[in-house]
Design a protein around this motif. Structure first.
Motif, PDB file in Angstrom:
ATOM      1  N   THR A   1       8.201 -10.088 -10.644  1.00  0.00           N
ATOM      2  CA  THR A   1       7.730  -9.097 -11.609  1.00  0.00           C
ATOM      3  C   THR A   1       7.068  -7.953 -10.844  1.00  0.00           C
ATOM      4  O   THR A   1       6.614  -8.130  -9.705  1.00  0.00           O
ATOM      5  CB  THR A   1       6.721  -9.718 -12.599  1.00  0.00           C
ATOM      6  N   TYR A   2       7.029  -6.783 -11.469  1.00  0.00           N
ATOM      7  CA  TYR A   2       6.482  -5.596 -10.817  1.00  0.00           C
ATOM      8  C   TYR A   2       5.287  -5.084 -11.602  1.00  0.00           C
ATOM      9  O   TYR A   2       5.317  -5.039 -12.834  1.00  0.00           O
ATOM     10  CB  TYR A   2       7.549  -4.488 -10.747  1.00  0.00           C
ATOM     11  N   ARG A   3       4.244  -4.698 -10.866  1.00  0.00           N
ATOM     12  CA  ARG A   3       3.073  -4.080 -11.515  1.00  0.00           C
ATOM     13  C   ARG A   3       2.799  -2.745 -10.834  1.00  0.00           C
ATOM     14  O   ARG A   3       2.512  -2.722  -9.628  1.00  0.00           O
ATOM     15  CB  ARG A   3       1.828  -4.970 -11.361  1.00  0.00           C
ATOM     16  N   GLU A   4       2.909  -1.674 -11.570  1.00  0.00           N
ATOM     17  CA  GLU A   4       2.666  -0.354 -10.985  1.00  0.00           C
ATOM     18  C   GLU A   4       1.170  -0.112 -10.823  1.00  0.00           C
ATOM     19  O   GLU A   4       0.381  -0.375 -11.744  1.00  0.00           O
ATOM     20  CB  GLU A   4       3.290   0.722 -11.886  1.00  0.00           C
TER      21      GLU A   4
ATOM     22  N   THR B   1       7.117   3.038  -4.529  1.00  0.00           N
ATOM     23  CA  THR B   1       7.338   1.745  -3.860  1.00  0.00           C
ATOM     24  C   THR B   1       8.157   0.819  -4.751  1.00  0.00           C
ATOM     25  O   THR B   1       9.045   0.101  -4.272  1.00  0.00           O
ATOM     26  CB  THR B   1       5.983   1.079  -3.538  1.00  0.00           C
ATOM     27  N   LEU B   2       7.871   0.859  -6.048  1.00  0.00           N
ATOM     28  CA  LEU B   2       8.565  -0.039  -6.974  1.00  0.00           C
ATOM     29  C   LEU B   2       9.980   0.441  -7.281  1.00  0.00           C
ATOM     30  O   LEU B   2      10.740  -0.247  -7.954  1.00  0.00           O
ATOM     31  CB  LEU B   2       7.759  -0.222  -8.260  1.00  0.00           C
TER      32      LEU B   2
ATOM     33  N   THR C   1       0.819  -1.218   0.000  1.00  0.00           N
ATOM     34  CA  THR C   1       0.000   0.000   0.000  1.00  0.00           C
ATOM     35  C   THR C   1       0.853   1.267   0.000  1.00  0.00           C
ATOM     36  O   THR C   1       0.442   2.286  -0.543  1.00  0.00           O
ATOM     37  CB  THR C   1      -0.963   0.046   1.199  1.00  0.00           C
ATOM     38  N   HIS C   2       2.032   1.207   0.653  1.00  0.00           N
ATOM     39  CA  HIS C   2       2.976   2.329   0.632  1.00  0.00           C
ATOM     40  C   HIS C   2       4.281   1.864   1.233  1.00  0.00           C
ATOM     41  O   HIS C   2       4.357   0.806   1.850  1.00  0.00           O
ATOM     42  CB  HIS C   2       2.415   3.553   1.353  1.00  0.00           C
ATOM     43  N   HIS C   3       5.330   2.690   1.060  1.00  0.00           N
ATOM     44  CA  HIS C   3       6.664   2.178   1.377  1.00  0.00           C
ATOM     45  C   HIS C   3       7.183   2.554   2.765  1.00  0.00           C
ATOM     46  O   HIS C   3       8.386   2.499   3.003  1.00  0.00           O
ATOM     47  CB  HIS C   3       7.660   2.587   0.283  1.00  0.00           C
TER      48      HIS C   3
END
Ligand code: ZN
Ligand code: ZN
Length: 251
Positions: free
Chosen positions: A117-120, A94-95, A60-62
């Motif tokens: 893998t990353y999903r923005e 975050t990513l 949700t946030h970093h």
């Protein structure tokens, strides 16, 4: 039926009985972690959830209390022989933070590491982030100190919905996201910038017309935690309860 297990319920300072706030969603075949507190492998084991079933992690946030367990989660999955890809969902910021954190821990030299893998997360209201066979996850930006999303999970089988505010001051985006949800999990840190008090969480639940309010991200060292529940109940006509670690919500 979907099952959401609270893995941690504390605000940023944990204690012996409450980890920092994070949770896991289970459908019949797979699971999804929502934020990652300090002991994810231990907590998943206590909740009797096979980590191999995890499709990914939605961040949700970093802030540290929401991502600090990520390195040991990724390490634990690697050491237990994971092969299939693992997806991390997060804001653009975050990513950036998570791969930097992992690079400091030199994960690039772990042999035979499974693909990550990353999903923005799209920075728009009620964005459809995950369209699974059994559920859909929608996210909306909320109002915290760094880019943060709240999320709503709609069960395709039961027609029920659960919304989680994440860390936020009281905001209209949560009212709109939660509208008609059966359960609202709302943070209740207290009167601090970027956060909500329990009575404000009750007001948001009332305005969203949800049936049940679960207070989370509360100060575990407060002398009278029952007051946290009862003060929220003054603003909300439905059921109010405190989240506890390993509590299960079905919807
Ligand atoms: Zn927090
Ligand atoms: Zn935060």
């Amino acid at each position: 039926m979907l099952k959401l297990t609270i893995l941690g319920s504390a605000a940023a300072v944990a204690d012996a009985h409450h980890e920092n706030t994070y949770m896991v969603l289970q459908s019949s075949q797979t699971s999804l972690l929502i934020d990652c507190g300090g002991s994810p492998m231990a907590r998943l084991d206590q909740a009797d959830i096979d980590p191999e079933t995890l499709d990914g992690l939605l961040v949700t946030h970093h802030h540290p209390d929401h991502i600090c367990g990520t390195p040991v989660l990724l390490l634990g999955l690697w050491l237990t022989g994971r092969e299939r890809p693992f997806t991390i969902y997060g804001s653009r910021r975050t990513l950036q933070v998570i791969p930097k954190m992992m690079q400091l821990m030199e994960w690039q030299v772990w042999p035979d590491m499974y693909p990550v893998t990353y999903r923005e997360i799209p920075w728009e209201e009620k964005a459809l982030l995950i369209d699974h066979d059994e559920y859909a996850v929608y996210t909306s930006p909320v109002q915290h100190l760094v880019p943060t999303v709240g999320l709503r999970i709609d069960s395709k089988k039961t027609g029920k919905a659960l919304t989680y505010s994440s860390d936020t001051r009281p905001c209209e985006a949560v009212v709109r996201l939660a509208r008609g949800s059966d359960i609202l999990i709302h943070e209740s840190t207290g009167p601090f910038p970027g956060h909500s008090t329990p009575v404000q969480a009750g007001e948001i639940a009332q305005r969203a017309g949800v049936k049940r309010l679960v207070l989370i991200h509360y100060p575990v060292f407060a002398e009278d935690l029952d007051a946290w529940r009862s003060v929220a109940a003054t603003a909300f006509d439905g059921l109010v309860e405190l989240a506890e670690d390993l509590k299960v919500l079905e919807f």
